[in-house]
Motif scaffolding. Structure first.
Motif, PDB file in Angstrom:
ATOM      1  N   GLU A  29      62.488  24.061 -12.087  1.00  0.00           N
ATOM      2  CA  GLU A  29      62.455  22.646 -11.687  1.00  0.00           C
ATOM      3  C   GLU A  29      63.029  21.714 -12.759  1.00  0.00           C
ATOM      4  OE1 GLU A  29      58.511  21.597 -10.298  1.00  0.00           O
ATOM      5  OE2 GLU A  29      58.229  23.662  -9.597  1.00  0.00           O
ATOM      6  N   LYS A  30      62.759  22.010 -14.024  1.00  0.00           N
ATOM      7  CA  LYS A  30      63.216  21.136 -15.101  1.00  0.00           C
ATOM      8  C   LYS A  30      64.729  21.234 -15.311  1.00  0.00           C
ATOM      9  CE  LYS A  30      58.857  21.079 -17.688  1.00  0.00           C
ATOM     10  NZ  LYS A  30      58.202  21.386 -18.985  1.00  0.00           N
ATOM     11  N   GLY A  56      59.214  14.196 -19.198  1.00  0.00           N
ATOM     12  CA  GLY A  56      59.267  15.319 -18.263  1.00  0.00           C
ATOM     13  C   GLY A  56      59.455  14.887 -16.823  1.00  0.00           C
ATOM     14  N   CYS A  57      60.025  13.713 -16.612  1.00  0.00           N
ATOM     15  CA  CYS A  57      60.157  13.156 -15.262  1.00  0.00           C
ATOM     16  C   CYS A  57      61.028  14.046 -14.379  1.00  0.00           C
ATOM     17  CB  CYS A  57      60.770  11.764 -15.356  1.00  0.00           C
ATOM     18  SG  CYS A  57      60.854  10.881 -13.776  1.00  0.00           S
ATOM     19  N   SER A  58      60.531  14.338 -13.192  1.00  0.00           N
ATOM     20  CA  SER A  58      61.317  15.130 -12.236  1.00  0.00           C
ATOM     21  C   SER A  58      62.076  14.232 -11.260  1.00  0.00           C
ATOM     22  CB  SER A  58      60.406  16.088 -11.458  1.00  0.00           C
ATOM     23  OG  SER A  58      59.545  15.365 -10.599  1.00  0.00           O
ATOM     24  N   CYS A  69      60.530   5.578 -13.126  1.00  0.00           N
ATOM     25  CA  CYS A  69      61.663   6.520 -13.090  1.00  0.00           C
ATOM     26  C   CYS A  69      62.973   5.733 -13.000  1.00  0.00           C
ATOM     27  CB  CYS A  69      61.535   7.473 -11.907  1.00  0.00           C
ATOM     28  SG  CYS A  69      62.955   8.574 -11.702  1.00  0.00           S
ATOM     29  N   ALA A  70      63.806   5.873 -14.028  1.00  0.00           N
ATOM     30  CA  ALA A  70      65.076   5.156 -14.066  1.00  0.00           C
ATOM     31  C   ALA A  70      66.057   5.688 -13.017  1.00  0.00           C
ATOM     32  CB  ALA A  70      65.696   5.275 -15.464  1.00  0.00           C
ATOM     33  N   VAL A  71      65.926   6.960 -12.657  1.00  0.00           N
ATOM     34  CA  VAL A  71      66.815   7.553 -11.658  1.00  0.00           C
ATOM     35  C   VAL A  71      66.560   6.914 -10.291  1.00  0.00           C
ATOM     36  CG1 VAL A  71      67.379   9.669 -10.392  1.00  0.00           C
ATOM     37  CG2 VAL A  71      67.133   9.718 -12.884  1.00  0.00           C
ATOM     38  N   MET A 100      66.968  20.318  -3.144  1.00  0.00           N
ATOM     39  CA  MET A 100      67.051  21.505  -4.001  1.00  0.00           C
ATOM     40  C   MET A 100      65.802  21.643  -4.867  1.00  0.00           C
ATOM     41  SD  MET A 100      71.035  21.598  -5.206  1.00  0.00           S
ATOM     42  CE  MET A 100      72.314  21.025  -4.093  1.00  0.00           C
ATOM     43  N   LEU A 101      65.262  20.511  -5.317  1.00  0.00           N
ATOM     44  CA  LEU A 101      64.032  20.537  -6.109  1.00  0.00           C
ATOM     45  C   LEU A 101      62.899  21.166  -5.304  1.00  0.00           C
ATOM     46  CD1 LEU A 101      62.745  19.606  -8.831  1.00  0.00           C
ATOM     47  CD2 LEU A 101      62.080  17.504  -7.639  1.00  0.00           C
ATOM     48  N   GLN A 102      62.769  20.781  -4.056  1.00  0.00           N
ATOM     49  CA  GLN A 102      61.741  21.351  -3.192  1.00  0.00           C
ATOM     50  C   GLN A 102      62.006  22.837  -2.947  1.00  0.00           C
ATOM     51  OE1 GLN A 102      58.883  19.727  -2.133  1.00  0.00           O
ATOM     52  NE2 GLN A 102      58.340  21.847  -1.628  1.00  0.00           N
TER      53      GLN A 102
END
Length: 291
Positions: free
Chosen positions: A229-230, A250-252, A259-261, A281-283
């Motif tokens: 995930e990271k 460690g923000c995902s 969250c800046a993203v 994709m993360l999921q």
């Protein structure tokens, strides 16, 4: 022994080019014992029987890179080909190709082919999304010859893998780059609007201008089970660049505050489509790790 390069492998035979000659070779049993399979693109040492131009692969020299799908080694760069239309662009699949190429530390170029078919501006939208994300993009058309010379310059003195779904015009594009290749091209299936497979094996093709290209079968999916995930964010250029401004290290970039993203997505700095593909994709990775 002679040093050469494997240009293709079919049915346990490996065709090794040494200067201007090609030798049909078998691999030594030692490779099977060590569970090592020679790959197209391998630099190898061969022992030759000059009477019939056959030989044995005795040693595989160190590989610079190694791809699983397609199985090929020592590639410098990937040109990922998608069509402006026919078939409809699949950005979810494009992002998977980009991820795989970046993971292998290849230089990546996106080629939007059949640009003459872009009558509604969708291809320009795609161009802007990926150009703003930091990717090099070439617009090509085999009908108008747009971008062909630019592709030629990129191919010179490199080993390049052409990747992308079936039907986007990879073989036609290569035929336009070098007319004597005469690669088989496929039509679009009217029933599914997908391309029909034309390339049956992985083959290294030498270019008159210098360099090699790999013509490969089309793909419909690419596994990402090698990532955690990271790591995923490293392969989305604009997401990783913005991650340094997140509140938590460690923000995902999913549900975390500050969250800046996510802020960049909301204000249009990062494409919402790209971000949604990232979350998908993360999921997927979380689901794989769960089992």
């Amino acid at each position: 022994m002679l040093e050469g390069i494997i240009i293709k492998g079919i049915g346990g035979f490996y065709y090794v080019k040494v200067e201007n000659k090609v030798y049909e070779c078998r691999a030594r049993g030692l490779f099977r014992k060590n569970k090592t399979i020679p790959l197209t693109g391998d630099r190898v040492l061969i022992r030759v029987n000059e009477e019939d131009n056959t030989g044995y692969v005795e040693q595989i020299l160190d590989r610079i890179t190694e791809l699983k799908r397609p199985p090929v080694s020592n590639v410098n760069q990937a040109i990922i080909v998608f069509a402006a239309q026919k078939p409809e662009p699949n950005l979810w699949l494009l992002d998977r190709f980009l991820l795989l190429a970046s993971y292998q530390e290849l230089d990546v170029i996106i080629c939007i082919n059949k640009y003459d078919l872009d009558t509604d501006g969708k291809a320009d939208e795609i161009y802007n999304i990926y150009h703003n994300a930091g990717y090099k993009i070439v617009k090509t058309s085999c009908e108008t010859k747009q971008g062909i010379d630019e592709i030629k310059d990129l191919l010179k003195d490199k080993i390049t893998v052409f990747a992308g779904p079936s039907g986007v015009g990879k073989s036609t594009l290569l035929n336009n780059i070098q007319s004597n290749l005469k690669l088989q091209t496929g039509d679009i299936s009217h029933k599914t609007s997908r391309g029909k497979h034309t390339t049956r094996h992985v083959e290294l093709i030498e270019l008159d201008l210098g360099g090699w290209v790999v013509d490969t079968p089309g793909f419909s999916t690419l596994d990402i089970d090698f990532l955690n995930e990271k790591e995923l964010q490293y392969y989305f250029i604009e997401i990783f660049d913005k991650s340094n401004s997140c509140r938590f290290s460690g923000c995902s970039h999913h549900k975390e505050p500050g969250c800046a993203v996510k802020e960049a997505v909301d204000n249009g700095e990062i494409s919402k489509l790209r971000y949604e593909n990232y979350l998908s994709m993360l999921q997927e990775i979380k689901d794989i790790r769960r089992y």
